[in-house]
Design a protein around this motif. Structure first.
Motif, PDB file in Angstrom:
ATOM      1  N   VAL A  51       0.837  -1.207   0.000  1.00  0.00           N
ATOM      2  CA  VAL A  51       0.000   0.000   0.000  1.00  0.00           C
ATOM      3  C   VAL A  51       0.871   1.256   0.000  1.00  0.00           C
ATOM      4  N   GLY A  52       2.045   1.174   0.648  1.00  0.00           N
ATOM      5  CA  GLY A  52       2.966   2.309   0.631  1.00  0.00           C
ATOM      6  C   GLY A  52       3.439   2.634  -0.767  1.00  0.00           C
ATOM      7  N   LEU A  53       3.687   1.605  -1.569  1.00  0.00           N
ATOM      8  CA  LEU A  53       4.084   1.835  -2.960  1.00  0.00           C
ATOM      9  C   LEU A  53       2.921   2.385  -3.771  1.00  0.00           C
ATOM     10  N   TYR A  54       1.710   1.871  -3.532  1.00  0.00           N
ATOM     11  CA  TYR A  54       0.536   2.393  -4.224  1.00  0.00           C
ATOM     12  C   TYR A  54       0.380   3.892  -3.974  1.00  0.00           C
ATOM     13  N   ALA A  55       0.635   4.302  -2.730  1.00  0.00           N
ATOM     14  CA  ALA A  55       0.472   5.713  -2.363  1.00  0.00           C
ATOM     15  C   ALA A  55       1.600   6.587  -2.879  1.00  0.00           C
ATOM     16  N   SER A  56       2.572   5.995  -3.548  1.00  0.00           N
ATOM     17  CA  SER A  56       3.716   6.752  -4.072  1.00  0.00           C
ATOM     18  C   SER A  56       3.721   6.820  -5.590  1.00  0.00           C
ATOM     19  N   ILE A  57       2.583   6.559  -6.205  1.00  0.00           N
ATOM     20  CA  ILE A  57       2.515   6.582  -7.676  1.00  0.00           C
ATOM     21  C   ILE A  57       1.559   7.675  -8.157  1.00  0.00           C
ATOM     22  N   LEU A  58       0.264   7.399  -8.126  1.00  0.00           N
ATOM     23  CA  LEU A  58      -0.718   8.337  -8.667  1.00  0.00           C
ATOM     24  C   LEU A  58      -0.732   9.692  -7.953  1.00  0.00           C
ATOM     25  N   PRO A  59      -0.557   9.758  -6.612  1.00  0.00           N
ATOM     26  CA  PRO A  59      -0.542  11.071  -5.952  1.00  0.00           C
ATOM     27  C   PRO A  59       0.538  12.013  -6.494  1.00  0.00           C
ATOM     28  N   LEU A  60       1.667  11.468  -6.921  1.00  0.00           N
ATOM     29  CA  LEU A  60       2.745  12.318  -7.440  1.00  0.00           C
ATOM     30  C   LEU A  60       2.359  12.944  -8.773  1.00  0.00           C
ATOM     31  N   PHE A  61       1.595  12.209  -9.581  1.00  0.00           N
ATOM     32  CA  PHE A  61       1.096  12.797 -10.830  1.00  0.00           C
ATOM     33  C   PHE A  61       0.082  13.907 -10.544  1.00  0.00           C
ATOM     34  N   ALA A  62      -0.786  13.682  -9.560  1.00  0.00           N
ATOM     35  CA  ALA A  62      -1.781  14.694  -9.216  1.00  0.00           C
ATOM     36  C   ALA A  62      -1.110  15.970  -8.719  1.00  0.00           C
ATOM     37  N   TYR A  63      -0.079  15.806  -7.885  1.00  0.00           N
ATOM     38  CA  TYR A  63       0.590  17.003  -7.365  1.00  0.00           C
ATOM     39  C   TYR A  63       1.329  17.746  -8.470  1.00  0.00           C
ATOM     40  N   ALA A  64       1.861  17.019  -9.446  1.00  0.00           N
ATOM     41  CA  ALA A  64       2.555  17.673 -10.560  1.00  0.00           C
ATOM     42  C   ALA A  64       1.615  18.598 -11.324  1.00  0.00           C
ATOM     43  N   VAL A  65       0.342  18.289 -11.336  1.00  0.00           N
ATOM     44  CA  VAL A  65      -0.634  19.112 -12.048  1.00  0.00           C
ATOM     45  C   VAL A  65      -1.120  20.273 -11.189  1.00  0.00           C
ATOM     46  N   PHE A  66      -1.373  20.027  -9.902  1.00  0.00           N
ATOM     47  CA  PHE A  66      -2.052  21.016  -9.064  1.00  0.00           C
ATOM     48  C   PHE A  66      -1.151  21.700  -8.031  1.00  0.00           C
ATOM     49  N   GLY A  67       0.065  21.183  -7.795  1.00  0.00           N
ATOM     50  CA  GLY A  67       0.930  21.759  -6.769  1.00  0.00           C
ATOM     51  C   GLY A  67       1.750  22.927  -7.271  1.00  0.00           C
ATOM     52  N   THR A  68       2.140  23.816  -6.349  1.00  0.00           N
ATOM     53  CA  THR A  68       2.920  24.998  -6.727  1.00  0.00           C
ATOM     54  C   THR A  68       4.400  24.874  -6.389  1.00  0.00           C
ATOM     55  N   SER A  69       4.760  23.918  -5.526  1.00  0.00           N
ATOM     56  CA  SER A  69       6.172  23.747  -5.190  1.00  0.00           C
ATOM     57  C   SER A  69       6.873  22.971  -6.298  1.00  0.00           C
ATOM     58  N   ARG A  70       8.067  23.414  -6.644  1.00  0.00           N
ATOM     59  CA  ARG A  70       8.830  22.736  -7.694  1.00  0.00           C
ATOM     60  C   ARG A  70       9.570  21.497  -7.162  1.00  0.00           C
ATOM     61  N   THR A  71       9.687  21.376  -5.847  1.00  0.00           N
ATOM     62  CA  THR A  71      10.539  20.308  -5.311  1.00  0.00           C
ATOM     63  C   THR A  71       9.866  19.453  -4.242  1.00  0.00           C
TER      64      THR A  71
END
Length: 584
Positions: A51-71
């Protein structure tokens, strides 16, 4: 308008080959680091390691679209995993399907709350957690997290989410210590600590600081590979050493939140607390790193970025996620330029999930427990407690109360107590605002406290400086202060309230000013105001207080002093409606 809600549109049009190269290198490093951490933090929450690996895949794509931090690197975090486990354990049995479904629901609910807070620009709610409270929460959580893994380190079947429960369960099961498991666990802790302390030695050996930091960050991965190899080669599972076991080798399945309204109701408060704590830590870290590159972070948009990331985690059968301190710092130091680095890291985790999960079959649970313990101990910050105690007993008391309740009752109780104490201390301090009688420093137009400086003063004129905004909690205190001043000095003919520090006068405080004006009038004392700020004056003009004011409104304290001490009409007093006062 689109760029406001989709920050990806700001950096994607200018994405070039050099940026791609920097992001790709950072992604490889973060991927190597995230795998052992994600597995460990899922187990900390009482969930299967995958489940830890599952939580490290799709959320990163979502943040790339909606997040403001570059890092900022999104994923599971120790504190949030602990809070997740504490919340879920009240609803279902760890390891059951209902437990996993509740975890999906918690992530989904956290995402909805954060997204709505972002859309309604409610990021300021996070300010109710003061720094001492957050520091105390992290320190106590570090102790809880480390203590919760002692059982796994020793191969004991014991659990708990308060320190008392954890220690009592551990002590009652000491006779069940599995010595081979304990040996694996202690060896893992020792190697991890050795890596953490190796940075100065590597630099002494001529290794560049950046490369030394990189090697140190890879320590957990090296320990995982080594202990997995030893466990496999020695056949330790047949001797009772617990391992991760079979891990599904496929992409995350679709997560469906619970349809039981009772589950949603029970998880509402935990979801809110997880969201706020995660937001505070994530935004503080993102702002610190953005400042180094002269970039800008939007807190309200970060709420949306974190919210959509949690929704994505829920839909991919993951647990609540936030910005990870250790992975974010590594991502920054590795040269990540855009959130695309996180998306590339997600691709790396997806590759591992698809093709490399058989390699972690023999990974000892004790090694994952060791990773959590070593990571959690870095959260304990005794220096801040000592520094806060020297500076402010009140803040230190709030910090100690947060620590005590977190250890005794759990993270949620600690957060609620910390927020309550922070607000209570603020109300107490502002309900007794500092005020000072001031006098003129000879030969100047400056006025200072008569008890701290050699100043000129007049028996007929009391210049009272109010060092706080006036609102319902301190309105009566102001009345008592003025009445006490006049009673102690019957020779006073004029009272000037210096409002240079007053940014607000609410309705309750306005009533108190009106009462003071009438009471002083009956005592043959004239009330004046000085240095009223423009916004405050605008509010006063919407009342009839200025019409009934027995004295004048002065632009400066010096103007009031110059006129009133001689008993002349205040030539520099500003009448209602004049331009200088409007612009004050």
């Amino acid at each position: 308008m689109l760029k406001r809600y989709f920050p990806i549109l700001e950096w994607l049009p200018g994405y070039d080959r050099q940026t791609l190269s920097s992001d790709a290198i950072a992604a490889v490093i973060v991927t190597l680091m995230v795998i052992p951490q994600a597995l460990a933090y899922a187990l900390l929450a009482g969930l299967p390691a995958i489940v830890g690996l599952y939580a490290s895949i799709l959320p990163l794509f979502a943040y790339a679209v909606f997040g403001t931090s570059r890092t900022l690197a999104i994923g599971p975090m120790a504190l949030v995993s602990l809070m997740t486990g504490a919340a879920l354990s009240q609803i279902a049995t760890p390891g059951s399907n209902a437990y996993l479904e509740a975890a999906i629901t918690l992530a989904f609910l956290t995402g909805i709350i954060l997204t709505l807070m972002g859309l309604f620009r409610l990021g300021f709610f996070a300010n109710f957690l003061s720094h001492p409270v957050v520091s105390g929460l992290l320190s106590a959580s570090g102790v809880l997290i480390a203590a919760s893994q002692l059982a796994g380190l020793a191969g004991i079947d014991a659990s708990g989410f308060t320190l008392v429960t954890q220690l009592s369960n551990l002590l009652s099961h000491l006779d069940g210590i599995h010595w081979p498991t304990l040996a694996i666990g202690l060896a893992s802790v020792g190697l991890l600590q050795l890596f953490r302390r190796a940075r100065p030695r590597l630099k002494d050996w001529g290794v560049r600081p950046r490369h030394a930091d990189f090697l140190v960050k890879l320590g957990p991965l090296f320990v995982v590979v080594l202990m997995t190899s030893i466990c496999w080669a020695a056949g330790l599972p047949s001797h009772g050493v617990d391992v991760v076991g079979d891990v599904p080798g496929h992409l995350p399945p679709l997560g469906i939140p619970s349809s039981d309204p009772g589950v949603w109701r029970d998880l509402l408060v935990p979801a809110l607390l997880i969201g706020i704590v995660g937001f505070i830590e994530s935004v503080a870290l993102a702002q610190m790193l953005a400042a180094r590159r002269r970039q800008r972070i939007s807190p309200d948009q970060e709420l949306i970025g974190l919210g959509t990331s949690n929704i994505a985690s829920a839909l991919s059968s993951g647990l609540p996620v936030v910005g990870s301190l250790s992975r974010t710092v590594v991502n920054f130091d590795a040269g990540a330029q855009t959130p695309a680095a996180g998306a590339f890291a997600a691709l790396g985790v997806a590759f591992v999930t698809l093709y490399l999960t058989p390699l972690i079959h023999f990974l000892p649970i004790a090694t994952l427990a060791a990773i959590i313990i070593v990571s959690a101990l870095t959260l304990i910050d005794t220096r801040t407690l000592r520094r806060t105690w020297r500076y402010s007993y009140g803040d230190a008391a709030a910090m100690l109360a947060t620590i005590a309740l977190t250890l005794a009752q759990g993270v949620e109780a600690g957060i609620i107590a910390g927020v309550g104490l922070s607000i209570g201390l603020y109300l107490y301090r502002t309900s007794r605002p500092h005020s000072a009688l001031v006098g003129r420093i000879p030969g100047t137009e400056h006025f200072r406290n008569i008890h701290r400086h050699q100043v000129e003063s007049s028996e007929r004129v009391a210049l009272l400086r109010i060092d706080e905004s006036l609102y319902f909690a301190n309105a009566r205190y102001l009345e008592d202060t003025v009445y006490g001043l006049v009673a102690e000095h019957p020779e006073i003919n004029h009272v000037v309230l210096i409002c240079s520090a007053v940014n607000l006068i609410d309705a309750s405080a306005l009533e108190s000013l009106e009462a003071i004006n009438l009471r002083l009038k009956d005592s043959q004392v004239t009330l004046h105001l000085a240095e009223v700020k423009g916004p405050v004056m605008d509010r006063l003009k919407h009342s009839d207080f200025l019409e009934h004011l027995t004295g004048q409104v002065f632009l400066s304290t010096y103007a009031a002093w110059s006129e009133l001490r001689h008993g002349h009409k205040p030539a520099m007093a500003t009448e209602l409606g004049e331009t200088p006062l409007d612009n004050a």
